[in-house]
Design a protein around this motif. Structure first.
Motif, PDB file in Angstrom:
ATOM      1  N   VAL A  40       0.673  -1.224   0.179  1.00  0.00           N
ATOM      2  CA  VAL A  40      -0.388  -0.164   0.314  1.00  0.00           C
ATOM      3  C   VAL A  40       1.024   1.259   0.185  1.00  0.00           C
ATOM      4  CG1 VAL A  40      -1.922   1.262   1.258  1.00  0.00           C
ATOM      5  CG2 VAL A  40      -2.268  -0.947   0.742  1.00  0.00           C
ATOM      6  N   THR A  41       0.794   2.896  -0.948  1.00  0.00           N
ATOM      7  CA  THR A  41       1.692   4.021  -1.102  1.00  0.00           C
ATOM      8  C   THR A  41       0.998   4.476   0.490  1.00  0.00           C
ATOM      9  OG1 THR A  41      -0.554   4.460  -2.489  1.00  0.00           O
ATOM     10  CG2 THR A  41       1.602   2.760  -3.433  1.00  0.00           C
ATOM     11  N   GLN A  42       1.694   5.783   1.045  1.00  0.00           N
ATOM     12  CA  GLN A  42       1.266   6.419   1.760  1.00  0.00           C
ATOM     13  C   GLN A  42       0.071   6.987   0.705  1.00  0.00           C
ATOM     14  OE1 GLN A  42       4.622   8.738   2.196  1.00  0.00           O
ATOM     15  NE2 GLN A  42       3.035  10.314   3.055  1.00  0.00           N
ATOM     16  N   ILE A  45      -3.386   5.598   1.212  1.00  0.00           N
ATOM     17  CA  ILE A  45      -3.593   5.236   3.279  1.00  0.00           C
ATOM     18  C   ILE A  45      -4.140   6.445   3.541  1.00  0.00           C
ATOM     19  CG2 ILE A  45      -2.646   5.814   5.077  1.00  0.00           C
ATOM     20  CD1 ILE A  45      -0.686   3.767   4.183  1.00  0.00           C
ATOM     21  N   PHE A 122      -4.345  -1.776   6.573  1.00  0.00           N
ATOM     22  CA  PHE A 122      -2.742  -0.664   7.084  1.00  0.00           C
ATOM     23  C   PHE A 122      -1.871  -1.351   8.280  1.00  0.00           C
ATOM     24  CE2 PHE A 122      -6.283   2.729   5.108  1.00  0.00           C
ATOM     25  CZ  PHE A 122      -5.445   2.484   4.275  1.00  0.00           C
ATOM     26  N   CYS A 125       0.504  -4.409   5.905  1.00  0.00           N
ATOM     27  CA  CYS A 125       0.675  -4.018   4.980  1.00  0.00           C
ATOM     28  C   CYS A 125       2.106  -3.730   4.466  1.00  0.00           C
ATOM     29  CB  CYS A 125      -0.144  -3.261   4.107  1.00  0.00           C
ATOM     30  SG  CYS A 125      -0.429  -1.928   4.387  1.00  0.00           S
ATOM     31  N   LYS A 127       3.987  -1.045   3.619  1.00  0.00           N
ATOM     32  CA  LYS A 127       3.696   0.360   3.392  1.00  0.00           C
ATOM     33  C   LYS A 127       5.023   1.597   2.519  1.00  0.00           C
ATOM     34  CE  LYS A 127       0.836   0.985   7.511  1.00  0.00           C
ATOM     35  NZ  LYS A 127       1.540   0.238   8.140  1.00  0.00           N
TER      36      LYS A 127
END
Length: 180
Positions: A40-42, A45, A122, A125, A127
């Motif tokens: 998951v990318t910032q 999120i 989150f 994952c 990140k």
């Protein structure tokens, strides 16, 4: 297997049925058991958290407006079912109000089932933060008209560049999105 889930999918969790959310719990379990790796990318999120309220309100506003109102001709009042229907209708109205109150409380406390699942996703994952290099590469991608992304939008391009720059090389990533 490595998996990337786009913001539009995460936000759709707020519209899914309980059965669908059970399936998402299975996804969390697969990630916890290391059978899948979620990336998951910032940007995802931040975008998910930023747009949560709007997505919830889309579904909730119509539900709040829902009213059950029967129009009775005068002669209906002579039947025993009339009073039973009126009593049932008042009970439904009270249940509806109670449900809305509980939902509002859970929304304020980030306590919806979807909130818990997204929080769990989150937490398990990998990140990927974005940085100035990713931002500049995304900006260039947009200026050149290279996909992915909607015209004039930095979000998808930033996700893409973050994934390209920060993900392990030569490992496939399966993308889940509702974008074209």
């Amino acid at each position: 297997m490595r998996l990337f889930i786009d913001t539009n999918i995460l936000l759709s969790f707020y519209h899914l049925t309980s059965d669908d959310l059970v399936e998402l719990e299975k996804l969390v379990k697969l990630i916890e058991d290391k059978e899948l790796t979620l990336i998951v990318t910032q940007q995802v999120i931040e975008e998910t958290l930023r747009n949560r309220a709007n997505k919830i309100n889309e579904g909730l506003s119509e539900f709040k407006k829902t009213k059950i109102k029967f129009a009775f001709p005068a002669y209906c009042k002579d039947y025993p079912q009339y009073k039973e229907i009126q009593t049932t209708q008042k009970n439904i109205e009270k249940l509806h109000a109670d449900l809305i109150s509980q939902i509002d409380t859970d929304i304020k406390n980030n306590n919806l089932k979807a909130d818990k699942l997204i929080e769990k996703l989150f937490s398990v994952c990998i990140k990927i933060p974005h940085n100035d290099d990713c931002y500049e590469a995304a900006k260039k991608r947009i200026e050149l008209g290279n996909p992915p992304g909607k015209k004039g939008s930095m979000r998808d391009a930033l996700n893409w560049e973050s994934l390209l720059k920060k993900s392990p090389k030569n490992i496939d990533i399966h993308l889940i999105t509702d974008d074209k």
